[in-house]
Design a protein around this motif. Structure first.
Motif, PDB file in Angstrom:
ATOM      1  N   ASP A 210       0.638  -0.933   0.164  1.00  0.00           N
ATOM      2  CA  ASP A 210      -0.381   0.160   0.219  1.00  0.00           C
ATOM      3  C   ASP A 210       0.982   0.443  -0.157  1.00  0.00           C
ATOM      4  O   ASP A 210       0.585   2.494  -0.876  1.00  0.00           O
ATOM      5  N   LYS A 254      -5.736  -1.577  -4.551  1.00  0.00           N
ATOM      6  CA  LYS A 254      -5.024  -3.289  -4.978  1.00  0.00           C
ATOM      7  C   LYS A 254      -6.223  -4.719  -4.583  1.00  0.00           C
ATOM      8  O   LYS A 254      -5.673  -5.348  -4.632  1.00  0.00           O
ATOM      9  N   VAL A 288       1.062  -2.999  -9.785  1.00  0.00           N
ATOM     10  CA  VAL A 288       1.034  -3.747  -8.701  1.00  0.00           C
ATOM     11  C   VAL A 288       2.009  -4.612  -8.697  1.00  0.00           C
ATOM     12  O   VAL A 288       2.464  -4.565  -7.641  1.00  0.00           O
ATOM     13  N   SER A 329      -3.788 -12.237  -4.723  1.00  0.00           N
ATOM     14  CA  SER A 329      -3.252 -11.802  -5.319  1.00  0.00           C
ATOM     15  C   SER A 329      -3.173 -12.555  -6.036  1.00  0.00           C
ATOM     16  O   SER A 329      -2.121 -14.099  -6.079  1.00  0.00           O
TER      17      SER A 329
END
Length: 807
Positions: A210, A254, A288, A329
């Motif tokens: 973050d 995210k 990201v 993720s």
């Protein structure tokens, strides 16, 4: 009541959860918002009303001065209380964590109607003793009088393996949470779990991703769109509210990118002068992934280290268990599965990574009996049972003691849920009230056994408890100590009393000697390194005898650590015949301020530049790999950003201190590699000289110790073994008189520097007579007096640095 805890709490950095054990099943309880997880956030309004969870997290953007999140990372750190501006109230990380625990207790009460006073609380495996002790205090503040601590990777493994059929397997738990990372190698064998090894980082988690999104993407985009936001940065109090908004937006984006390829971020920022700007930027999954890469490299390096330290490779691992929200993720999963750049092991994410730790904690809670004394009912009897409520055996042994003692008593245990009901048969109770019985339990469910007590006439008597329970399932064997515990000694040396990996509970007693008079203070260390200052100082052994103790007095120090990694210590002083209990103060360490962090970082940056230059000249291939690791993990960048933010961000200051230590140790490794050939030559030269100087059978022990350090390629250990050899040689030369003779000649050469020349001449003459007559003790006394005549008294000569030795 079952008599077992049965409640597990995952006290997380970002989110927390609570679960209950029902037989062989676990249930994650929902909060008032209908969610299985509760944000670890606290908001205090101007009337001092306190809110926990979603209500607090939703206020973080609009009211950051009165909201606090991610306080778990500061657990056990002194001087980092949060001040809520509107009310003026201050709360420590322990008090904030206690509010989250109270909220979860309230969820249990609302869902079950029961008030709980006991729960298992999880902690990262990498948590130090400070942080574990702070977690225990938080649980007490929340009303949990009994709160065993459980490592998060172990909890996750229990959730996966509680009723697993595998009889012999190795798993790797990859636990990437909001603020911490743990890699644990778990062995499952015959229904028992054991942690083979673990490695972790208390400041590696989703929040770092973050912050990188904020600092590398959002802030530059904001400044481009609104030039009046120039100077916007983390750590500047003027921009606290704006940066907080960007941080929350980054976290939300995210999470969305785990399901889509692109997402828009729209945030309204105030430039501090009345101007308000809507910042609009597109964030892509590729952005990201690029930012996440160094953090993944760091986590994968820790996984490989955990395996390598136990002579294992990814090929030995059956599966990798994924734990924590960031493991959702797709890129992270692809990276871990990659056999070249990741681990190349099958991934198991069949359980919700957000709640699996709470489920495992509830399973472990089923093995924990609530401490209580069994009081017999009026006119009845009580039984104190000794057994594990959960275990791999289908025929567990149960021992018990009946009180009050009476003649002719018998006990029978009955499982009425089986068809037909299973009965143990009558078991006679001994004259001292003891008995033992083997049960028979069915796998796959909670087995309840009624307790029947009869007297000598066969009459049933009232007994408490009237039943016990047992579940067939995997259990953890001795949990390991995750960091070595020891004390700091003179010369920046660490003496490890309990080594990393020691099964808990553990106890060790060692004899130390004082180096000064008065109050005794011995630093207590946690870490792995032979140099004391490379380890975490978690407190100090401190006590005042009330009487002067001469230097060199013995202190017998005993340290104990329980399964929850809570520490106790005592010190016995033989000269006084007095014992001092609970003498370790774990609340003495304060995170250094930004100026000190800046100076420390500048020193390490300069040291790294120096070793880079030396490496360019020497071309050592191993040193090349070590430097590449520093670069691939972006250590310099991390520390630089954290130190910059440390001025106004307590989280950043704590993380900067820890990451700075990582950098320092990484540079040590490069220096050691570059110095290794000359260090080995020096050690072997010392051995040869020692044979010439003192000889003797004892010397072989020191030679072997040095050779073992060389074989282990451990520079710190080799230096320690060389120092031990040096002291051994000096003691031998002192006993033979050679050392005192040489010291006398060296002191005589320094006559001109002495304060009282007439007195020095008399002492030198007395020394000459002592040399002629061979009176060693007399010569030692002369040397001490001559030494005291010098402005800066020298140390005795080093036998290994003397060219012309006196025989």
């Amino acid at each position: 009541m079952s008599g077992t805890v049965d409640v597990g709490i995952d006290l997380g950095t970002t989110n927390s959860a609570v679960a209950l054990l029902h037989g062989v099943d676990t249930e994650v309880l929902k909060n008032n918002d209908g969610d299985e997880t509760t944000p670890s956030a606290v908001w205090v309004d101007r009337r001092e009303r306190l809110y926990v969870g979603r209500a607090a997290r939703d206020r973080a953007e609009a009211d950051p001065d009165n909201t606090c999140m991610e306080f778990k990372l500061r657990m056990g750190t002194a001087g980092v209380a949060k001040r809520f501006a509107a009310s003026g109230r201050e709360m420590t990380p322990e008090e904030l964590s206690a509010q989250v625990l109270k909220s979860l207790r309230a969820d249990v009460r609302q869902r079950t109607g029961s008030e709980i006073g006991a729960a298992v609380v999880t902690v990262p495996a990498a948590f130090d003793i400070h942080s574990c002790d702070a977690t225990r205090r938080a649980a007490e503040l929340a009303g949990l009088s009994f709160s065993p601590l459980l490592q998060e990777p172990t909890a996750a493994a229990l959730a996966y393996g509680f009723q697993a059929a595998e009889e012999n397997a190795l798993w790797l738990v990859y636990d990437l949470g909001g603020g911490t990372f743990d890699a644990a190698v778990i062995q499952v064998r015959d229904g028992e779990f054991s942690v083979v090894n673990d490695r972790g980082d208390n400041f590696l988690g989703g929040k770092l991703i973050d912050w990188r999104i904020v600092e590398e993407l959002l802030i530059p985009a904001a400044v481009r769109q609104a030039p009046s936001l120039a100077g916007l940065r983390r750590g500047d109090p003027r921009w606290f509210a704006a940066v907080n908004k960007l941080k929350l937006a980054a976290e939300t984006a995210k999470i969305r990118l785990s399901r889509v390829d692109t997402t828009d971020i729209v945030v309204e920022l105030d430039d501090g002068s009345g101007g308000r700007f809507e910042i609009d930027c597109e964030l892509t999954r590729a952005d990201v992934e690029r930012i996440t890469e160094p953090l993944l490299v760091r986590s994968i390096n820790l996984c490989h280290k955990a395996l390598r330290e136990r002579s294992l490779s990814p090929a030995d691992i059956e599966k990798v268990i994924l734990v924590g929200g960031p493991t959702l993720s797709p890129y992270l999963r692809e990276r871990l599965a990659d056999p070249v750049h990741g681990l190349g092991v099958a991934l198991d994410h069949s359980q919700d990574p957000m709640t699996v730790v709470a489920r495992g904690a509830a399973i472990f809670a089923g093995t924990q009996r609530i401490p209580s004394s069994v009081e017999p009912a009026l006119g009845g009897f009580g039984v104190h049972f000794e057994y594990s409520p959960v275990g791999p055996d289908t025929e567990p042994l149960v021992a018990g003691k009946v009180s009050p003692v009476a003649e002719g008593l018998s006990v029978e245990l009955i499982n009425s849920d089986t068809r037909p009901p299973w009965r143990s048969g009558r078991i006679s109770v001994s004259d001292d009230g003891l008995f033992a019985v083997s049960l028979w339990a069915e796998p796959g469910r909670l087995n309840t056994f009624a307790v029947e007590l009869t007297d000598s006439t066969g009459t049933r008597r009232d007994v408490e408890p009237g039943h016990i329970t047992y579940t067939v399932g995997a259990v953890e064997t001795e949990p390991p100590l995750t960091h070595s515990i020891g004390v700091g000694l003179d010369g920046n040396q660490a003496m490890w009393l309990l080594e990393r990996g020691t099964g808990l509970p553990a106890r060790r007693t060692v004899t130390l000697r004082t180096t000064a008079e008065g109050v005794i203070r011995i630093p207590v260390l946690e870490g792995e390194y032979h140099r004391a200052d490379r380890n975490r100082r978690i407190g100090r052994l401190e006590f005042d005898t009330g009487r002067g103790l001469p230097s060199g007095s013995e202190v017998v120090f005993t340290i104990e650590i329980d399964e929850s990694r809570l520490i106790k210590a005592s010190a016995y002083v033989p000269m006084l015949d007095e014992e001092f209990q609970d003498t370790v103060n774990l609340r003495t360490e304060v995170t250094p301020g930004q100026p000190l962090l800046v100076r420390a970082f500048d020193a390490e940056r300069s040291r790294l530049a120096s070793v880079r230059e030396r490496q360019r000249v020497l071309g050592n291939p191993v040193a090349d790999v070590l430097i590449a690791r520093i670069d691939s993990e972006r250590m310099l960048h991390d520390v630089d950003a954290l130190v910059l933010a440390a001025g106004s961000d307590p989280d950043a200051a704590t993380a900067a201190e820890r990451r700075l230590l990582d950098l320092r140790v990484a540079i040590d490794d490069v220096e050691d590699e570059l110095e290794w050939p000359s260090l080995v030559n020096e050690a072997r030269g010392m051995i040869a000289e020692a044979r010439d100087l003192v000889g003797g059978g004892d010397l072989l022990l020191y030679e072997n110790a040095i050779n073992e350090a060389i074989d282990a390629r451990d520079a710190d250990l080799l230096r320690q073994r060389m120092e031990e050899l040096r002291l051994h040689v000096m003691r031998g030369l002192d006993r033979s008189g050679v050392l005192q003779l040489h010291f006398f000649h060296a002191l005589r050469e320094m006559r001109g520097e002495m304060r009282n020349l007439a007195h020095a001449d008399r002492l030198i003459a007395e020394g000459d007579r002592a040399v002629e007559t061979g009176e060693l003790n007399r010569l030692r006394g002369v040397n001490m007096q001559l030494r005291d005549l010098l402005p800066e008294p020298p140390l005795p000569p080093d036998p290994f640095s003397t060219v012309d030795r006196v025989r």
